[in-house]
Design a protein around this motif. Structure first.
Motif, PDB file in Angstrom:
ATOM      1  N   THR A 149      11.724 -12.047  44.227  1.00  0.00           N
ATOM      2  CA  THR A 149      10.279 -12.011  44.492  1.00  0.00           C
ATOM      3  C   THR A 149       9.466 -12.240  43.221  1.00  0.00           C
ATOM      4  OG1 THR A 149      10.297  -9.590  44.339  1.00  0.00           O
ATOM      5  CG2 THR A 149      10.453 -10.551  46.548  1.00  0.00           C
ATOM      6  N   SER A 150       9.983 -11.804  42.078  1.00  0.00           N
ATOM      7  CA  SER A 150       9.232 -12.023  40.833  1.00  0.00           C
ATOM      8  C   SER A 150       9.149 -13.517  40.495  1.00  0.00           C
ATOM      9  CB  SER A 150       9.853 -11.245  39.684  1.00  0.00           C
ATOM     10  OG  SER A 150      11.146 -11.722  39.391  1.00  0.00           O
ATOM     11  N   ARG A 151      10.195 -14.257  40.812  1.00  0.00           N
ATOM     12  CA  ARG A 151      10.165 -15.709  40.569  1.00  0.00           C
ATOM     13  C   ARG A 151       9.131 -16.390  41.466  1.00  0.00           C
ATOM     14  NH1 ARG A 151      16.209 -15.238  39.993  1.00  0.00           N
ATOM     15  NH2 ARG A 151      16.543 -15.481  37.764  1.00  0.00           N
ATOM     16  N   ILE A 152       9.028 -15.911  42.696  1.00  0.00           N
ATOM     17  CA  ILE A 152       8.043 -16.495  43.617  1.00  0.00           C
ATOM     18  C   ILE A 152       6.635 -16.114  43.178  1.00  0.00           C
ATOM     19  CG2 ILE A 152       7.213 -16.466  46.002  1.00  0.00           C
ATOM     20  CD1 ILE A 152      10.162 -16.210  46.840  1.00  0.00           C
ATOM     21  N   ARG A 153       6.465 -14.876  42.670  1.00  0.00           N
ATOM     22  CA  ARG A 153       5.142 -14.449  42.207  1.00  0.00           C
ATOM     23  C   ARG A 153       4.645 -15.282  41.024  1.00  0.00           C
ATOM     24  NH1 ARG A 153       7.200  -9.196  42.128  1.00  0.00           N
ATOM     25  NH2 ARG A 153       7.095  -8.411  44.238  1.00  0.00           N
ATOM     26  N   LYS A 154       5.568 -15.866  40.258  1.00  0.00           N
ATOM     27  CA  LYS A 154       5.155 -16.730  39.153  1.00  0.00           C
ATOM     28  C   LYS A 154       4.508 -18.012  39.677  1.00  0.00           C
ATOM     29  CE  LYS A 154       8.606 -15.100  35.893  1.00  0.00           C
ATOM     30  NZ  LYS A 154       9.844 -15.425  35.162  1.00  0.00           N
ATOM     31  N   VAL A 155       4.957 -18.461  40.854  1.00  0.00           N
ATOM     32  CA  VAL A 155       4.410 -19.675  41.456  1.00  0.00           C
ATOM     33  C   VAL A 155       3.204 -19.349  42.331  1.00  0.00           C
ATOM     34  CG1 VAL A 155       4.936 -21.616  42.988  1.00  0.00           C
ATOM     35  CG2 VAL A 155       6.683 -20.758  41.423  1.00  0.00           C
ATOM     36  N   ILE A 156       3.329 -18.282  43.139  1.00  0.00           N
ATOM     37  CA  ILE A 156       2.242 -17.868  44.033  1.00  0.00           C
ATOM     38  C   ILE A 156       1.859 -16.430  43.672  1.00  0.00           C
ATOM     39  CG2 ILE A 156       1.514 -17.532  46.422  1.00  0.00           C
ATOM     40  CD1 ILE A 156       3.808 -19.415  47.239  1.00  0.00           C
ATOM     41  N   PRO A 157       0.861 -16.264  42.813  1.00  0.00           N
ATOM     42  CA  PRO A 157       0.475 -14.899  42.425  1.00  0.00           C
ATOM     43  C   PRO A 157      -0.187 -14.162  43.592  1.00  0.00           C
ATOM     44  CG  PRO A 157      -1.028 -16.494  41.483  1.00  0.00           C
ATOM     45  CD  PRO A 157       0.056 -17.272  42.165  1.00  0.00           C
ATOM     46  N   PRO A 158      -0.182 -12.820  43.550  1.00  0.00           N
ATOM     47  CA  PRO A 158      -0.873 -12.064  44.605  1.00  0.00           C
ATOM     48  C   PRO A 158      -2.346 -12.460  44.680  1.00  0.00           C
ATOM     49  CG  PRO A 158       0.466 -10.601  43.248  1.00  0.00           C
ATOM     50  CD  PRO A 158       0.480 -11.946  42.586  1.00  0.00           C
ATOM     51  N   LEU A 159      -2.826 -12.661  45.895  1.00  0.00           N
ATOM     52  CA  LEU A 159      -4.209 -13.071  46.121  1.00  0.00           C
ATOM     53  C   LEU A 159      -4.966 -11.946  46.799  1.00  0.00           C
ATOM     54  CD1 LEU A 159      -3.435 -16.639  47.491  1.00  0.00           C
ATOM     55  CD2 LEU A 159      -4.164 -16.047  45.180  1.00  0.00           C
ATOM     56  N   GLY A 160      -5.979 -11.434  46.156  1.00  0.00           N
ATOM     57  CA  GLY A 160      -6.790 -10.378  46.742  1.00  0.00           C
ATOM     58  C   GLY A 160      -5.985  -9.128  47.078  1.00  0.00           C
ATOM     59  N   LEU A 162      -2.950  -9.069  48.051  1.00  0.00           N
ATOM     60  CA  LEU A 162      -1.881  -9.367  49.001  1.00  0.00           C
ATOM     61  C   LEU A 162      -0.772 -10.145  48.307  1.00  0.00           C
ATOM     62  CD1 LEU A 162      -3.973 -10.459  52.115  1.00  0.00           C
ATOM     63  CD2 LEU A 162      -2.824  -8.280  51.747  1.00  0.00           C
ATOM     64  N   ASP A 163       0.440  -9.639  48.437  1.00  0.00           N
ATOM     65  CA  ASP A 163       1.603 -10.265  47.823  1.00  0.00           C
ATOM     66  C   ASP A 163       2.296 -11.122  48.876  1.00  0.00           C
ATOM     67  OD1 ASP A 163       3.756 -10.994  46.305  1.00  0.00           O
ATOM     68  OD2 ASP A 163       4.630  -8.979  46.197  1.00  0.00           O
ATOM     69  N   PHE A 164       2.251 -12.432  48.695  1.00  0.00           N
ATOM     70  CA  PHE A 164       2.851 -13.351  49.648  1.00  0.00           C
ATOM     71  C   PHE A 164       4.305 -13.690  49.309  1.00  0.00           C
ATOM     72  CE2 PHE A 164      -1.691 -14.188  50.185  1.00  0.00           C
ATOM     73  CZ  PHE A 164      -1.793 -14.033  51.556  1.00  0.00           C
ATOM     74  N   SER A 165       4.824 -13.125  48.229  1.00  0.00           N
ATOM     75  CA  SER A 165       6.189 -13.463  47.811  1.00  0.00           C
ATOM     76  C   SER A 165       7.219 -13.028  48.851  1.00  0.00           C
ATOM     77  CB  SER A 165       6.504 -12.833  46.455  1.00  0.00           C
ATOM     78  OG  SER A 165       6.463 -11.424  46.525  1.00  0.00           O
ATOM     79  N   LEU A 166       6.980 -11.898  49.511  1.00  0.00           N
ATOM     80  CA  LEU A 166       7.921 -11.453  50.543  1.00  0.00           C
ATOM     81  C   LEU A 166       7.955 -12.433  51.712  1.00  0.00           C
ATOM     82  CD1 LEU A 166       7.170  -7.616  50.702  1.00  0.00           C
ATOM     83  CD2 LEU A 166       9.013  -8.760  49.488  1.00  0.00           C
ATOM     84  N   MET A 167       6.779 -12.881  52.136  1.00  0.00           N
ATOM     85  CA  MET A 167       6.704 -13.804  53.264  1.00  0.00           C
ATOM     86  C   MET A 167       7.345 -15.154  52.917  1.00  0.00           C
ATOM     87  SD  MET A 167       3.440 -14.957  55.565  1.00  0.00           S
ATOM     88  CE  MET A 167       2.572 -15.678  54.203  1.00  0.00           C
ATOM     89  N   VAL A 168       7.103 -15.639  51.718  1.00  0.00           N
ATOM     90  CA  VAL A 168       7.694 -16.908  51.298  1.00  0.00           C
ATOM     91  C   VAL A 168       9.208 -16.782  51.237  1.00  0.00           C
ATOM     92  CG1 VAL A 168       7.873 -18.521  49.357  1.00  0.00           C
ATOM     93  CG2 VAL A 168       5.631 -17.669  50.061  1.00  0.00           C
ATOM     94  N   LEU A 169       9.703 -15.666  50.704  1.00  0.00           N
ATOM     95  CA  LEU A 169      11.139 -15.451  50.617  1.00  0.00           C
ATOM     96  C   LEU A 169      11.774 -15.333  52.005  1.00  0.00           C
ATOM     97  CD1 LEU A 169      13.406 -15.246  48.603  1.00  0.00           C
ATOM     98  CD2 LEU A 169      12.965 -12.801  48.413  1.00  0.00           C
ATOM     99  N   VAL A 170      11.094 -14.689  52.927  1.00  0.00           N
ATOM    100  CA  VAL A 170      11.607 -14.601  54.301  1.00  0.00           C
ATOM    101  C   VAL A 170      11.698 -15.993  54.928  1.00  0.00           C
ATOM    102  CG1 VAL A 170      11.031 -13.802  56.643  1.00  0.00           C
ATOM    103  CG2 VAL A 170      10.953 -12.201  54.735  1.00  0.00           C
ATOM    104  N   ILE A 171      10.711 -16.826  54.699  1.00  0.00           N
ATOM    105  CA  ILE A 171      10.743 -18.192  55.241  1.00  0.00           C
ATOM    106  C   ILE A 171      11.911 -18.976  54.641  1.00  0.00           C
ATOM    107  CG2 ILE A 171       9.495 -20.400  55.262  1.00  0.00           C
ATOM    108  CD1 ILE A 171       6.903 -18.707  55.515  1.00  0.00           C
TER     109      ILE A 171
END
Length: 184
Positions: A149-160, A162-171
């Motif tokens: 999730t930390s690697r995904i957060r580097k590309v898509i930081p939390p917005l407002g 909301l942490d989207f890293s979990l959703m991206v990783l699930v996809i």
């Protein structure tokens, strides 16, 4: 298949699958260098050590990766598949080893993805129900999933907030599971 063999097959598949999952979780805990003083980590170590210690004498770790755990998981998966085939009435000689090996590798890959998938779902639900919880199980799940999730957060930081890293990783996991499922 009779009711008795069906029940026996279910029981063996469930117990074998749970033990294989424990071995894979132990591998992941060592890979991410999770807290081994955690009571859940200690339980997993105690449950998997009897079969893992003899294999470790033959197969050493490599670069911080516990190769013996992966080999044990693969051996157990192969044995489990052969036992289930025998219960199903098939002859061991009728099923070639390469196909069992490939099937076992695919099943282990899917099991890894399931571990991550359920970990992420539990973390997401716990963040709504009990935010900032210090439950030992949740701490281990965070330690397992944080490297990804930390690697995904580097590309898509939390917005407002909301942490989207979990959703991206699930996809990503669902996509990989679909691919591996097509191979099986």
């Amino acid at each position: 298949m009779s009711a008795l063999s069906s029940s026996l097959s279910f029981l063996i598949q469930t117990l074998g699958g749970l033990y294989i999952m424990a071995v894979l979780i132990r591998f992941l805990l060592q890979l991410v260098r999770a807290d081994f003083y955690n009571p859940i980590s200690q339980a997993i170590v105690k449950a998997t050590s009897p079969l893992l210690k003899p294999i470790r004498k033959i197969i050493p770790g490599f670069g911080g990766i516990d190769v013996a755990s992966l080999v044990l998981a693969l051996i157990l998966q192969i044995v489990l598949l052969y036992v289930l085939l025998l219960i199903g009435g098939y002859s061991i000689a009728a099923v070639p080893f390469p196909s069992v090996l490939i099937s076992s590798l695919v099943k282990l890959g899917i099991e890894f993805l399931n571990i991550y998938m359920f970990s992420l779902i539990i973390i997401a639900i716990a963040s709504w129900v009990a935010p900032n919880s210090y439950n030992p199980g949740l701490m281990l799940l965070h330690q397992i999933t944080e490297p990804l999730t930390s690697r995904i957060r580097k590309v898509i930081p939390p917005l407002g907030g909301l942490d989207f890293s979990l959703m991206v990783l699930v996809i990503i996991i669902i996509t990989l599971k679909n691919f591996l499922g097509a191979l099986a």
